[in-house]
Scaffold this motif. Structure first.
Motif, mmCIF file in Angstrom:
data_model
loop_
_atom_site.group_PDB
_atom_site.id
_atom_site.type_symbol
_atom_site.label_atom_id
_atom_site.label_comp_id
_atom_site.label_asym_id
_atom_site.label_seq_id
_atom_site.Cartn_x
_atom_site.Cartn_y
_atom_site.Cartn_z
ATOM 1 N N GLN A 1 -30.531 86.625 108.082
ATOM 2 C CA GLN A 1 -30.797 86.602 109.513
ATOM 3 C C GLN A 1 -29.575 87.146 110.250
ATOM 4 O O GLN A 1 -28.445 86.863 109.874
ATOM 5 C CB GLN A 1 -31.099 85.174 109.985
ATOM 6 N N GLU A 2 -29.826 87.901 111.294
ATOM 7 C CA GLU A 2 -28.719 88.504 112.034
ATOM 8 C C GLU A 2 -28.122 87.483 112.990
ATOM 9 O O GLU A 2 -28.847 86.767 113.699
ATOM 10 C CB GLU A 2 -29.194 89.751 112.766
ATOM 11 N N VAL A 3 -26.792 87.391 113.019
ATOM 12 C CA VAL A 3 -26.067 86.346 113.730
ATOM 13 C C VAL A 3 -25.162 86.985 114.778
ATOM 14 O O VAL A 3 -24.615 88.069 114.577
ATOM 15 C CB VAL A 3 -25.226 85.501 112.749
ATOM 16 N N VAL A 4 -24.997 86.292 115.895
ATOM 17 C CA VAL A 4 -24.034 86.671 116.925
ATOM 18 C C VAL A 4 -22.840 85.723 116.812
ATOM 19 O O VAL A 4 -22.977 84.511 117.027
ATOM 20 C CB VAL A 4 -24.637 86.598 118.334
ATOM 21 N N PHE A 5 -21.682 86.264 116.452
ATOM 22 C CA PHE A 5 -20.448 85.478 116.394
ATOM 23 C C PHE A 5 -19.677 85.749 117.682
ATOM 24 O O PHE A 5 -19.198 86.866 117.909
ATOM 25 C CB PHE A 5 -19.604 85.867 115.180
ATOM 26 N N ALA A 6 -19.568 84.737 118.542
ATOM 27 C CA ALA A 6 -18.928 84.891 119.850
ATOM 28 C C ALA A 6 -17.568 84.201 119.850
ATOM 29 O O ALA A 6 -17.315 83.284 119.057
ATOM 30 C CB ALA A 6 -19.818 84.301 120.942
ATOM 31 N N ARG A 7 -16.710 84.657 120.754
ATOM 32 C CA ARG A 7 -15.365 84.103 120.902
ATOM 33 C C ARG A 7 -14.665 84.080 119.542
ATOM 34 O O ARG A 7 -13.984 83.117 119.171
ATOM 35 C CB ARG A 7 -15.423 82.685 121.481
ATOM 36 N N SER A 8 -14.809 85.153 118.786
ATOM 37 C CA SER A 8 -14.269 85.184 117.431
ATOM 38 C C SER A 8 -12.767 85.446 117.450
ATOM 39 O O SER A 8 -12.244 86.128 118.328
ATOM 40 C CB SER A 8 -14.976 86.271 116.606
ATOM 41 N N SER A 9 -12.082 84.914 116.470
ATOM 42 C CA SER A 9 -10.643 85.120 116.282
ATOM 43 C C SER A 9 -10.444 86.138 115.163
ATOM 44 O O SER A 9 -11.376 86.440 114.411
ATOM 45 C CB SER A 9 -9.981 83.801 115.897
ATOM 46 N N PRO A 10 -9.215 86.696 115.012
ATOM 47 C CA PRO A 10 -8.970 87.618 113.897
ATOM 48 C C PRO A 10 -9.280 86.995 112.548
ATOM 49 O O PRO A 10 -9.871 87.634 111.675
ATOM 50 C CB PRO A 10 -7.483 87.941 114.044
ATOM 51 N N GLU A 11 -8.893 85.703 112.374
ATOM 52 C CA GLU A 11 -9.186 85.042 111.098
ATOM 53 C C GLU A 11 -10.683 84.881 110.896
ATOM 54 O O GLU A 11 -11.185 85.048 109.773
ATOM 55 C CB GLU A 11 -8.513 83.664 111.048
ATOM 56 N N GLY A 12 -11.403 84.561 111.976
ATOM 57 C CA GLY A 12 -12.852 84.407 111.855
ATOM 58 C C GLY A 12 -13.536 85.698 111.477
ATOM 59 O O GLY A 12 -14.426 85.724 110.618
ATOM 60 N N LYS A 13 -13.135 86.777 112.119
ATOM 61 C CA LYS A 13 -13.719 88.078 111.812
ATOM 62 C C LYS A 13 -13.425 88.469 110.367
ATOM 63 O O LYS A 13 -14.298 88.966 109.635
ATOM 64 C CB LYS A 13 -13.160 89.120 112.772
ATOM 65 N N LEU A 14 -12.191 88.234 109.948
ATOM 66 C CA LEU A 14 -11.808 88.535 108.566
ATOM 67 C C LEU A 14 -12.572 87.656 107.589
ATOM 68 O O LEU A 14 -12.994 88.116 106.516
ATOM 69 C CB LEU A 14 -10.298 88.322 108.412
ATOM 70 N N ARG A 15 -12.790 86.401 107.957
ATOM 71 C CA ARG A 15 -13.504 85.486 107.066
ATOM 72 C C ARG A 15 -14.961 85.898 106.889
ATOM 73 O O ARG A 15 -15.495 85.851 105.775
ATOM 74 C CB ARG A 15 -13.416 84.076 107.651
ATOM 75 N N VAL A 16 -15.612 86.315 107.977
ATOM 76 C CA VAL A 16 -16.993 86.788 107.873
ATOM 77 C C VAL A 16 -17.057 88.020 106.970
ATOM 78 O O VAL A 16 -17.937 88.144 106.111
ATOM 79 C CB VAL A 16 -17.553 87.111 109.272
ATOM 80 N N CYS A 17 -16.102 88.934 107.150
ATOM 81 C CA CYS A 17 -16.066 90.142 106.326
ATOM 82 C C CYS A 17 -15.927 89.802 104.843
ATOM 83 O O CYS A 17 -16.652 90.326 104.000
ATOM 84 C CB CYS A 17 -14.911 91.032 106.788
#
Length: 892
Positions: free
Chosen positions: A571-587
């Motif tokens: 399912q496609e998700v919207v990650f809002a107010r993301s931090s650099p660590e969060g973006k890296l973790r999703v990747c």
């Protein structure tokens, strides 16, 4: 408490105590001591590998080793020119790869460029200009409008508006004030903190430095950017594996057949010649330069369509993409605020009808007058000023009540600039006062509301906010009393509300739909607020009706297993107010699931994820130098649709790589069979082909058609199939069956028939000794037969499944030119007297040429029948709802 452990959100008095400082700053001697302890305020670079070792590594790649073998064999075969040419290819490819690897190390240098050269700090109780690298924890610095901030600090006096877009991706400046209420939450949202690498857009304040150098937020991002290493692309891994296999097979075949040749009655010299020929026939000398040039062609094509690719292999990786993680601002949207709705005279209106009556015109004019921005052509060559004010000026121009900057500024008698504390600004002109700002700031100052009540206004504000719109209240006062700003901004009349948004790009919905048809999942990862991001996602078709919105705080508290489950259901998700660590973790979570991830970004905070992703995509127009350096691909138009076009181009490039690999491999069989005949017969049959003739085929007649196949147009349904599995190789069983078992065997039978036909016409029988010119003509017939079969193989290789007519028999003019070249090249070797003794060729007559003429059609015809049978068994392309999602499970 050491400064490295200071949070920065303590009250100023407590913070000064922890930092052993005062509002008057540090003494120079103490600052010098701390500089020794904590080091300079600059970003440290990770020590890279020594460049000689990096360069040497390029020459140990499997394809480079294969080419070295080919060069050595060419030299042993008394062809120094060919050997030099192959060595040149090795050197050029090694140099190119070396430069690309070194380029990745420049990301931290670009981060360092975000720090200013100097700052104003209190030293010995005096405000001085000091080098930014000399700042230390405990220093008190002054921040003014327009300053680039050079250290993380806590405000102790005043308030400022800070552009945090480089760190959090938000396009609207954030208000920071010294007397903000302390509240838990992410550091970037702390209303009393400012950060290195950001800039002050309004206001003035003083702040005490809490962190410098690598301890700052930008330093933390630099450390994340340095983590890990760039991994090889799927194509690089597959070609490396395949070429080692090919090299092993070639060498083992040559070594194994050497004693066979001796036992069959050949002398050692003839057996060695046979073994070398067998190795040369199995080594695809043209594979590396052909792949490199085909990928380079893809790079040039993408550059023309708005995507600059910094690494050749990334073109193919794009075609393998299974997930796109996209930013919102500037990628899905136009990165240009636009008024979409207005509330005036008690009714909600579309922006197109904003000025339909007098109240509407008054609202639009008042909003445009209360600005200091300039539209392009109105006194400035381009748009300048706050994006919100530019949107108000565009609204007035579109509504037919334009406000020109020169007239506006000339009529203005007073300007009360935007105050981050009050969130409003006002101007006086023509005896009137005009105010604009946040509804919670302006509405309480209004004594009158035109066309409605305060409840109506509150309902409209809530309605617009739920749609992800930014709302401004516009008010007017018919007179400008003396007594200053506080007196002037009172007893206002509310003219209405203006709601604006950064609208989606027109091409994005179709591009998202194309990505879905191609089986690609699209997630939104943004620093913006959840409702705004969710609204944009809904408008462009990302996510289902019940799309999930995960905030940065929720992601931070989410365990790895929960994140895997969230991403694993496709399912496609919207990650809002993301931090650099969060973006890296999703990747990293997506990559751990086997996905090929394309990640977009434009800010400093995006650099770690851009570098970690399989394809980091930076925005060329609005992106920071840091993001562009960390990324693999830079979009010159900042458009999501360009990513989808790049995916399509990558798929086509991958298919075309398979096409010319098929073309190159198919000739191994007709090149090997003559040597097997020679060895098995114990020399009773003349050598049907020379080593130099094989090299002339592999590096001469074969190269241009192979390159032309790299530019072939896409087959129908390219973007209607799911992504191929990352585990599927460029060289698979079906390709080898088609290359060796079908095209190769067909070509070998035809070539062998031509060879023996020439011998039979000359009266040859096993063991007979024929004149040298007859043997030369027979060998030439083998050489010419392989070239003729190459033509048929080239036409057959143009499609994987489809009939040739679907893409046009004559549509690839480069291939037609390549075929013409190989005919001329082969004719020169056969008919030019100077080349005949070198290559062991002899002139062919009309009868031999007539015998060769059907070869191309026969080879192509056999393959056309094979593909027709495959199409009969293969289901048609699936529609949008039938495509496999989550390409890690896709099939080719």
């Amino acid at each position: 408490m050491p400064p490295a452990e200071v949070d920065g959100r303590e009250p100023p008095t407590e913070l000064f105590r922890h930092l052993r400082s005062t509002p008057a700053g540090l003494r120079s001697r103490e600052a010098a001591r701390r500089l020794t302890v904590y080091g300079p305020n600059e970003l440290a670079r990770r020590r890279g590998r020594r460049w000689p070792r990096q360069l040497l590594a390029q020459f140990t790649q499997p394809l480079a080793v294969l080419l070295m073998i080919a060069a050595g064999l060419a030299w042993a075969g008394h062809a120094p020119a060919l050997a030099v040419a192959v060595v040149a290819v090795i050197v050029l490819n090694a140099a190119f790869a070396f430069v690309q690897e070194r380029q990745a190390e420049r990301a931290v240098e670009a981060l360092a460029a975000y720090l200013p050269d100097s700052a104003r700090v209190m030293r010995d109780g005096v405000l001085i200009e000091a080098p930014a690298r000399d700042l230390v924890p405990g220093d008190v610095m002054q921040v003014d409008e327009g300053d680039r901030i050079c250290a993380d600090a806590r405000l102790v006096d005043g308030s400022v508006a800070i552009d945090l877009s480089a760190l959090n991706g938000e396009s609207v400046p954030a208000v920071r004030t010294a007397d903000a209420e302390l509240a838990p939450g992410p550091l970037l949202e702390a209303r009393e903190l400012i950060f290195s690498g950001t800039s002050c857009t309004a206001g003035q304040a003083r702040a005490v430095v809490t962190h410098t150098g690598m301890r700052t937020e930008i330093g933390r991002i630099a450390a994340l950017s340095q983590r890990g290493k760039v991994e090889p692309s799927p194509l690089e891994r597959q070609v490396r594996r395949a070429t080692w296999i090919i090299a092993a097979v070639a060498v083992l075949a040559g070594a194994a057949f050497l004693p066979i040749g001796v036992l069959a009655g050949l002398g050692w010299a003839a057996a060695i010649t046979f073994a070398i020929g067998l190795i040369v026939a199995n080594v695809p000398e043209g594979l590396l330069p052909t792949i490199t040039l085909a990928l380079a062609g893809g790079v040039r094509e993408l550059a023309r369509s708005g995507a600059v690719v910094k690494r050749l292999s990334a073109v193919e990786t794009l075609g393998s993409t299974t997930v796109i993680c996209t930013d919102k601002t500037g990628t899905l949207t136009e990165n240009r605020m636009r008024v979409t709705r207005v509330w005036v005279a008690g009714e909600d209106r579309d922006a197109a009808g904003a000025a339909a009556d007098r109240p509407g015109r008054e609202l639009v004019r008042a909003a445009a007058l209360c600005t200091t921005a300039h539209l392009a052509g109105d006194g400035t060559p381009g748009d300048t000023g706050d994006p919100t004010e530019l949107a108000l000026l565009r609204l007035a121009a579109d509504a037919g009540v334009p406000v020109h900057a020169a007239d506006r500024d000339a009529a203005r008698t007073a300007l009360y600039a935007f105050d981050p504390r009050t969130k409003r600004m006002s101007i006086a002109a023509g005896g009137h006062l005009f105010s604009k700002g946040a509804p919670e700031s302006v509405v309480p100052l209004c004594a009158t509301i035109l066309g409605g009540t305060r409840a109506d206004v509150a309902a409209a504000v809530d309605r617009y906010a739920a749609q992800g719109l930014r709302v401004l209240a516009i008010a007017r006062r018919s007179s400008v009393p003396a007594g200053g700003r506080e007196t002037a901004e009172a007893q206002l009349t509310l003219l209405g509300l203006v709601a604006m948004a950064d609208p989606p790009r027109a091409a994005v919905p179709a591009a998202v739909a194309a990505a879905h048809r191609a089986g690609i999942t699209v997630h939104v990862i943004t620093g913006d607020y959840g409702p705004t991001a969710a609204q944009i996602a809904a408008q462009v078709g990302i996510g289902a009706a019940n799309r999930r919105v995960i905030t940065g705080a929720e992601l931070e508290h989410m365990g790895d297993a929960d994140l895997d489950r969230l991403l694993g259901d496709h399912q496609e998700v919207v990650f809002a107010r993301s931090s650099p660590e969060g973006k890296l973790r999703v990747c990293e979570a997506l990559r751990a699931e086997g996905h090929i991830v394309a990640m977009t970004g434009d800010g400093v905070n995006d650099a770690p994820a851009l570098r970690r992703a399989d394809i980091g995509v930076a925005m060329g127009r609005t992106g920071t130098d840091v993001a562009c350096e960390a990324a693999t691909m830079v979009l010159t138009d900042d458009n999501f649709a360009t990513i989808v076009r790049a995916v399509e181009a990558g798929r086509r490039v991958y298919d075309n790589v398979r096409k010319f690999v098929l073309y190159i491999f198919a000739h191994a069989v007709p090149e090997v069979v003559p040597f097997l005949i020679f060895a098995i017969s114990g020399g009773a049959v003349p050598l049907p082909l020379t080593v130099l003739q094989i090299l002339a085929i592999d590096l001469g007649t074969e190269t241009l058609p192979a390159l032309a196949l790299g530019r072939e147009r896409a087959e129908p349904g390219l973007m209607d199939r799911p992504p191929r599995s990352p585990r599927s190789g460029v060289i698979d069983r079906r390709l080898l069956v088609r290359a060796w078992g079908l095209l190769g065997v067909t070509s070998a039978l035809l070539v062998t028939a031509g060879f023996f036909w020439v011998l039979w016409r000359a009266g040859w029988h096993p063991g007979a000794v024929l004149p040298a010119e007859v043997e030369a003509k027979a060998a030439t017939m083998t050489f010419a037969g392989i070239v003729a079969c190459q033509i048929g193989t080239a036409m057959a290789s143009r499609t994987d499944y489809a009939a040739l007519r679907t893409i046009g028999v004559f549509s690839n003019r480069l291939l037609l030119g390549g075929i013409a070249f190989e005919i001329v090249f082969a004719a020169a070797l056969i008919y030019v007297p100077a080349f005949q003794p070198v290559f062991g060729t002899a002139a062919l007559g009309a009868a031999e040429l007539a015998f060769l003429a059907p070869f191309p059609v026969l080879v192509w015809g056999v393959d056309e029948i094979y593909r027709a049978r495959l199409r009969g068994r293969r289901p048609g392309p699936k529609g949008p709802n039938g495509s496999a999602r989550g390409g890690a499970r896709g099939v080719e």
